[in-house]
Design an enzyme around this catalytic site. Structure first.
Site, mmCIF file in Angstrom:
data_model
loop_
_atom_site.group_PDB
_atom_site.id
_atom_site.type_symbol
_atom_site.label_atom_id
_atom_site.label_comp_id
_atom_site.label_asym_id
_atom_site.label_seq_id
_atom_site.Cartn_x
_atom_site.Cartn_y
_atom_site.Cartn_z
ATOM 1 N N VAL A 2 -1.997 8.448 -9.963
ATOM 2 C CA VAL A 2 -1.290 7.839 -8.840
ATOM 3 C C VAL A 2 -2.312 7.046 -8.037
ATOM 4 O O VAL A 2 -3.355 7.568 -7.663
ATOM 5 C CB VAL A 2 -0.635 8.915 -7.943
ATOM 6 C CG1 VAL A 2 0.046 8.274 -6.762
ATOM 7 C CG2 VAL A 2 0.348 9.752 -8.747
ATOM 8 N N HIS A 3 -2.007 5.782 -7.814
ATOM 9 C CA HIS A 3 -2.878 4.951 -6.991
ATOM 10 C C HIS A 3 -2.096 4.540 -5.755
ATOM 11 O O HIS A 3 -1.084 3.858 -5.852
ATOM 12 C CB HIS A 3 -3.349 3.715 -7.747
ATOM 13 C CG HIS A 3 -4.262 2.857 -6.929
ATOM 14 N ND1 HIS A 3 -5.603 3.140 -6.786
ATOM 15 C CD2 HIS A 3 -4.025 1.768 -6.175
ATOM 16 C CE1 HIS A 3 -6.149 2.235 -5.992
ATOM 17 N NE2 HIS A 3 -5.210 1.392 -5.601
ATOM 18 N N ILE A 4 -2.545 4.980 -4.593
ATOM 19 C CA ILE A 4 -1.827 4.741 -3.349
ATOM 20 C C ILE A 4 -2.457 3.580 -2.599
ATOM 21 O O ILE A 4 -3.628 3.629 -2.234
ATOM 22 C CB ILE A 4 -1.821 5.998 -2.466
ATOM 23 C CG1 ILE A 4 -1.134 7.140 -3.214
ATOM 24 C CG2 ILE A 4 -1.136 5.723 -1.127
ATOM 25 C CD1 ILE A 4 -1.238 8.471 -2.550
#
Length: 77
Positions: A2-4
């Site tokens: 997950v890249h926020i």
């Protein structure tokens, strides 16, 4: 994976508290990260988030649909 956010790497972790580490097994609805939204909004951070499947050969992943989702919305079959 997950890249926020966009360009959040420039924050060097500021504004993020990681609640689970790589390799941990997590269940649906279990928090994996905590964000300091006030700080991120103050820094005008775009919080667009990408979900990247890195082990798709190990498990068949079929998404229901693509696009914007809401909290706890199911995204795969």
């Amino acid at each position: 994976m997950v890249h926020i956010g966009i360009d959040t790497v420039n924050l060097n972790g500021e504004g993020f508290t990681i609640l689970s580490k790589q390799g941990d097994e997590v269940k649906c609805g279990e928090p994996i990260i905590k964000l300091n939204l006030d700080l991120l909004k103050k820094k005008n951070i775009d919080l667009s988030t990408m979900l990247i499947i890195t082990n798709s050969k190990e498990k068949d992943v079929q998404f229901i649909e693509y696009g914007q989702v809401s909290n706890k919305q199911k995204i795969n079959r």
